[in-house]
Design a protein around this motif. Structure first.
Motif, PDB file in Angstrom:
ATOM      1  N   VAL A 153       0.819  -1.215   0.000  1.00  0.00           N
ATOM      2  CA  VAL A 153       0.000   0.000   0.000  1.00  0.00           C
ATOM      3  C   VAL A 153       0.853   1.267   0.000  1.00  0.00           C
ATOM      4  O   VAL A 153       0.911   1.980  -0.985  1.00  0.00           O
ATOM      5  CB  VAL A 153      -1.011   0.039   1.173  1.00  0.00           C
ATOM      6  N   TYR A 258     -11.802   0.380   9.441  1.00  0.00           N
ATOM      7  CA  TYR A 258     -10.398   0.556   9.063  1.00  0.00           C
ATOM      8  C   TYR A 258      -9.447   0.076  10.150  1.00  0.00           C
ATOM      9  O   TYR A 258      -8.245   0.314  10.072  1.00  0.00           O
ATOM     10  CB  TYR A 258     -10.112   2.020   8.728  1.00  0.00           C
ATOM     11  N   LYS A 281      -2.443   8.445   1.821  1.00  0.00           N
ATOM     12  CA  LYS A 281      -3.030   8.531   0.484  1.00  0.00           C
ATOM     13  C   LYS A 281      -2.141   9.307  -0.486  1.00  0.00           C
ATOM     14  O   LYS A 281      -2.030   8.944  -1.668  1.00  0.00           O
ATOM     15  CB  LYS A 281      -4.425   9.155   0.569  1.00  0.00           C
ATOM     16  N   THR A 284       0.603   6.937  -1.418  1.00  0.00           N
ATOM     17  CA  THR A 284       0.081   5.895  -2.298  1.00  0.00           C
ATOM     18  C   THR A 284       0.024   6.389  -3.740  1.00  0.00           C
ATOM     19  O   THR A 284       0.456   5.691  -4.672  1.00  0.00           O
ATOM     20  CB  THR A 284      -1.327   5.462  -1.842  1.00  0.00           C
ATOM     21  N   TYR A 300      -8.689   0.844 -10.559  1.00  0.00           N
ATOM     22  CA  TYR A 300      -9.222   1.035  -9.210  1.00  0.00           C
ATOM     23  C   TYR A 300      -8.138   0.802  -8.171  1.00  0.00           C
ATOM     24  O   TYR A 300      -7.394  -0.179  -8.237  1.00  0.00           O
ATOM     25  CB  TYR A 300     -10.384   0.071  -8.968  1.00  0.00           C
ATOM     26  N   ASN A 301      -8.047   1.717  -7.208  1.00  0.00           N
ATOM     27  CA  ASN A 301      -7.113   1.572  -6.099  1.00  0.00           C
ATOM     28  C   ASN A 301      -7.906   1.344  -4.815  1.00  0.00           C
ATOM     29  O   ASN A 301      -8.787   2.130  -4.477  1.00  0.00           O
ATOM     30  CB  ASN A 301      -6.232   2.820  -5.967  1.00  0.00           C
ATOM     31  N   ARG A 302      -7.565   0.267  -4.107  1.00  0.00           N
ATOM     32  CA  ARG A 302      -8.342  -0.124  -2.924  1.00  0.00           C
ATOM     33  C   ARG A 302      -8.286   0.928  -1.820  1.00  0.00           C
ATOM     34  O   ARG A 302      -9.308   1.244  -1.196  1.00  0.00           O
ATOM     35  CB  ARG A 302      -7.826  -1.465  -2.391  1.00  0.00           C
ATOM     36  N   LEU A 303      -7.111   1.481  -1.552  1.00  0.00           N
ATOM     37  CA  LEU A 303      -6.996   2.471  -0.484  1.00  0.00           C
ATOM     38  C   LEU A 303      -7.748   3.748  -0.831  1.00  0.00           C
ATOM     39  O   LEU A 303      -8.430   4.339   0.007  1.00  0.00           O
ATOM     40  CB  LEU A 303      -5.527   2.792  -0.205  1.00  0.00           C
ATOM     41  N   GLU A 305     -10.144   3.970  -3.060  1.00  0.00           N
ATOM     42  CA  GLU A 305     -11.527   3.625  -3.403  1.00  0.00           C
ATOM     43  C   GLU A 305     -11.992   4.358  -4.654  1.00  0.00           C
ATOM     44  O   GLU A 305     -13.111   4.865  -4.734  1.00  0.00           O
ATOM     45  CB  GLU A 305     -12.466   3.927  -2.222  1.00  0.00           C
ATOM     46  N   ASN A 307     -10.941   4.834  -9.216  1.00  0.00           N
ATOM     47  CA  ASN A 307     -10.060   4.772 -10.371  1.00  0.00           C
ATOM     48  C   ASN A 307      -9.279   6.089 -10.407  1.00  0.00           C
ATOM     49  O   ASN A 307      -9.843   7.152 -10.134  1.00  0.00           O
ATOM     50  CB  ASN A 307     -10.894   4.604 -11.639  1.00  0.00           C
TER      51      ASN A 307
END
Length: 314
Positions: A153, A258, A281, A284, A300-303, A305, A307
């Motif tokens: 991450v 979280y 963030k 990231t 899409y990035n999970r952290l 949330e 694209n």
């Protein structure tokens, strides 16, 4: 040495790499092969040994340094190495520093800057608490300097925990100037300690993987326990101050989903949550943009949330 970040399709490689992962598998036709992940300080790449029983494949294990002979090809849009020969390397043939991702910033300089914030604390109890870790406990200091901030991450490199902690502390220092209602000593102390549990949650490189305590407890609970244990050794440490310090650590992820067992109830805990989230963030996205030359949507990035893509140059 040719670093992984410089690999291109059709390259032929013959260099030493760290084995990050190794797993035996079987093709649809029942033929055995091995999945590998090779690592150096610039990144990782998938690799396959399609004939693991051939004469040119030495025995080796995860975290061994091995000389890889093979070809770089592309599979489903990603580069991977087709390994032809493997030779287990011996100590002295490689420099471990070439295989560990390291902060681009000077670790000693960052640590000195962090100590500067501790030296300016006016609350005698918080200052003693932090000095007991960051000045007097040399085993902790070594681990803190070498730890990453995450398995993946963001800040997933040697010095990552220190770099992230310093960034969060700087943001919190700014908050105290913009919002005088904040208790500066509490917020700065909490910022410096907020992720200290990661020194026990994650093993050091080259593993950088979850420990048993990391899996069972997590860094938030571990950090709170570390603070409690050390505060007991400081005569007269105020109970309410300890509770507020622990609350900031327990609440710094902001939400139950979280991983925080408490939501922020103090203004300092709110500020710490914002600072931690901001740096995580921003880093990231910084790492994501640095890993590609693409200018379009990156997926899409999970952290985050979402694209994401780079901002246009217009």
């Amino acid at each position: 040495m040719k670093y992984i970040e410089a690999f291109k399709e059709s390259d032929r490689i013959s260099d030493i790499y760290l084995i990050k992962h190794k797993q035996s598998a079987v093709t649809k036709n029942g033929k055995p092969y091995e999945n590998l992940i090779l690592q150096d300080k610039t990144g990782t790449i998938d690799a396959k040994i399609w004939d693991p029983n051939s004469a040119g494949i030495d025995d080796f294990e995860v975290l061994d340094y091995v000389e890889i002979f093979g070809d770089v090809n592309s599979f489903q849009g990603a580069l991977q190495v087709s390994v032809k020969r493997v030779r287990k390397s011996h100590e002295g043939e490689y420099d471990p520093a070439d295989y560990l991702p390291v902060s681009s910033k000077n670790i000693d300089d960052m640590y000195s800057e962090l100590l500067g914030y501790i030296s300016k604390l006016s609350n005698v109890y918080l200052k003693k608490l932090l000095e007991s870790f960051f000045v007097e406990d040399q085993a902790f200091v070594k681990s803190f300097k070498m730890s990453s901030a995450a398995k993946a991450v963001h800040h997933g490199f040697v010095g990552g925990l220190l770099e992230h902690t310093l960034s969060v502390t700087k943001l919190c220092d700014y908050y105290t100037k913009a919002y005088p209602v904040l208790k500066k000593d509490l917020l700065i102390a909490a910022a410096i300690c907020h992720d200290m549990g990661k020194t026990r949650e994650l093993s050091l490189f080259p593993e950088n993987d979850y420990t048993d305590d990391g899996q069972l407890l997590g860094h938030i609970v571990i950090g709170s326990e570390m603070i409690s244990e050390r505060a007991k050794q400081i005569e007269g440490f105020p109970k309410v101050l300890l509770a507020e310090m622990k609350h900031c650590i327990l609440a710094h992820h902001g939400e139950y989903e979280y991983g925080s067992p408490k939501k922020p109830a103090l203004i300092e805990a709110v500020a710490l949550n914002f600072a931690d989230n901001t740096d995580a963030k921003m880093e990231t996205m910084t790492e994501l943009f640095a890993s590609t030359t693409e200018n379009g949507w990156l997926g899409y990035n999970r952290l985050l949330e979402s694209n994401v893509r780079k901002t246009s140059e217009i």
